[in-house]
Design an enzyme around this catalytic site. Structure first.
Site, PDB file in Angstrom:
ATOM      1  N   ASP A 148       0.954  -1.311   0.204  1.00  0.00           N
ATOM      2  CA  ASP A 148      -0.148  -0.072   0.050  1.00  0.00           C
ATOM      3  C   ASP A 148       1.052   1.435  -0.053  1.00  0.00           C
ATOM      4  O   ASP A 148       1.643   1.408   0.026  1.00  0.00           O
ATOM      5  CB  ASP A 148      -0.371   0.248   1.440  1.00  0.00           C
ATOM      6  CG  ASP A 148      -0.277  -0.575   2.651  1.00  0.00           C
ATOM      7  OD1 ASP A 148       1.265  -0.415   3.113  1.00  0.00           O
ATOM      8  OD2 ASP A 148      -0.985  -1.017   3.639  1.00  0.00           O
ATOM      9  N   ASN A 175      -6.812  -2.300  14.153  1.00  0.00           N
ATOM     10  CA  ASN A 175      -8.092  -2.089  13.698  1.00  0.00           C
ATOM     11  C   ASN A 175      -8.679  -3.495  12.974  1.00  0.00           C
ATOM     12  O   ASN A 175      -9.553  -3.463  12.876  1.00  0.00           O
ATOM     13  CB  ASN A 175      -8.859  -1.074  13.599  1.00  0.00           C
ATOM     14  CG  ASN A 175      -8.636  -0.578  12.153  1.00  0.00           C
ATOM     15  OD1 ASN A 175      -7.323  -1.800  11.534  1.00  0.00           O
ATOM     16  ND2 ASN A 175      -8.768   0.494  11.266  1.00  0.00           N
ATOM     17  N   HIS A 219      -7.173  -3.666  10.001  1.00  0.00           N
ATOM     18  CA  HIS A 219      -7.112  -3.877   8.851  1.00  0.00           C
ATOM     19  C   HIS A 219      -5.726  -4.815   8.562  1.00  0.00           C
ATOM     20  O   HIS A 219      -4.603  -5.195   9.328  1.00  0.00           O
ATOM     21  CB  HIS A 219      -6.920  -2.288   8.707  1.00  0.00           C
ATOM     22  CG  HIS A 219      -5.804  -2.058   8.996  1.00  0.00           C
ATOM     23  ND1 HIS A 219      -6.076  -0.797   8.946  1.00  0.00           N
ATOM     24  CD2 HIS A 219      -4.393  -2.113   9.152  1.00  0.00           C
ATOM     25  CE1 HIS A 219      -4.691   0.080   9.484  1.00  0.00           C
ATOM     26  NE2 HIS A 219      -3.498  -1.110   9.585  1.00  0.00           N
ATOM     27  N   GLU A 239      -9.352  -1.135   5.786  1.00  0.00           N
ATOM     28  CA  GLU A 239     -10.275  -0.950   6.445  1.00  0.00           C
ATOM     29  C   GLU A 239     -11.356  -1.696   6.831  1.00  0.00           C
ATOM     30  O   GLU A 239     -12.293  -2.243   6.228  1.00  0.00           O
ATOM     31  CB  GLU A 239      -9.957   0.653   6.562  1.00  0.00           C
ATOM     32  CG  GLU A 239      -9.242   0.901   6.716  1.00  0.00           C
ATOM     33  CD  GLU A 239      -8.051   1.622   7.661  1.00  0.00           C
ATOM     34  OE1 GLU A 239      -7.951   0.916   8.370  1.00  0.00           O
ATOM     35  OE2 GLU A 239      -7.556   2.770   8.039  1.00  0.00           O
TER      36      GLU A 239
END
Ligand code: F6R
Length: 242
Positions: free
Chosen positions: A67, A136, A138, A143
């Site tokens: 990414d 979280n 991801h 996400e």
């Protein structure tokens, strides 16, 4: 999932670096998927040390990072491209032409995502993908949410993700881009093997949800339960809720 728990962060890094070095020895033209972020820094340092000691040769290896932030140039000091340069590429003999990155400054980000998918395909697919996990849940910048996207795409970053990347932007969260480009979960899943690395107590909850929880788009890492060749490299703290 093949779960390996080590006492320390350093032992995790040695094990992951060993895994990568072994894969390169077995296949010198390895296509290696990479992640930025704090977790793999120790692994990259270990790989640089092994290269310096003549134990691994990256000259025929191809890399694809998972990414990149949108809206900044690859030369921006906060970009993952620069992060990788500092922590890894500058210390090994990877041919710069074999380093692949999403360009968050491309004029048309959709075209850029398509280009990346095709480049991965043309390289024969990813042999081994290194992956971190966000607190979280991801993976890459996929996400949590009601739906996930399979292919490389543009995403809006969650507030927590922007906060956790503020260090790259002089600690100023307002300077962290709001969007990014990321391989999709389908892109990640086409990797023939995946090595997930997580260290520290702050990852324990996400690791437990990824490994033990229901498979849900609200914890993208939980999808890893569906991939047949996932290795999980954890220190005791990250494994503490398993
Ligand atoms: C970075 C990436 C992210 C990180 C994750 C964990 O390229 O894909 O998914 O792996 O946010 O980041 P750290 O390692 O900083 O805790």
């Amino acid at each position: 999932m093949d779960i390996r728990v080590f006492e320390t962060d350093a032992e995790v890094a040695a094990a992951v670096a060993g895994r990568v070095a072994e894969a390169i020895r077995a296949r010198p033209t390895l296509v290696l998927g990479l992640a930025a972020g704090g977790t793999p820094v120790a692994t990259y340092a270990e790989l640089r040390a092994r290269f310096a000691a003549g134990q691994v040769d990256f000259s025929h290896v191809t890399t694809f990072n998972i990414d990149e932030f949108a809206g900044i140039e690859p030369s921006h000091p906060g970009s993952f491209r620069q992060f990788m340069q500092v922590h890894f590429f500058s210390g090994v003999n990877i041919d710069p032409h074999r380093i692949h990155f999403l360009d968050g400054s491309a004029a048309d980000l959709e075209v850029e995502c398509d280009r990346y998918e095709k480049a991965i395909e043309n390289a024969g697919g990813i042999d081994l993908q290194l992956l971190g996990i966000g607190t979280n849940g991801h993976i890459g910048f996929n996400e949590p949410g009601p739906a996930l996207v399979a292919r490389t795409h543009r995403v809006r970053l969650h507030a927590i993700t922007r906060r956790e990347n503020a260090a790259l932007f002089s600690g100023d969260v307002s300077r962290v881009p709001r969007e990014a480009l990321t391989m999709g979960v389908g892109t990640i899943f086409r990797a023939r093997a995946i090595a997930v690395v997580a260290t520290g107590q702050r990852k324990a909850a996400a690791v437990a949800r990824a490994v033990l929880g229901p498979i849900t788009t609200h914890v993208p890492a939980s999808l890893l339960q569906l991939h047949g060749r996932v290795e999980l490299y954890l220190d005791r703290a990250a494994a503490s809720r398993l």
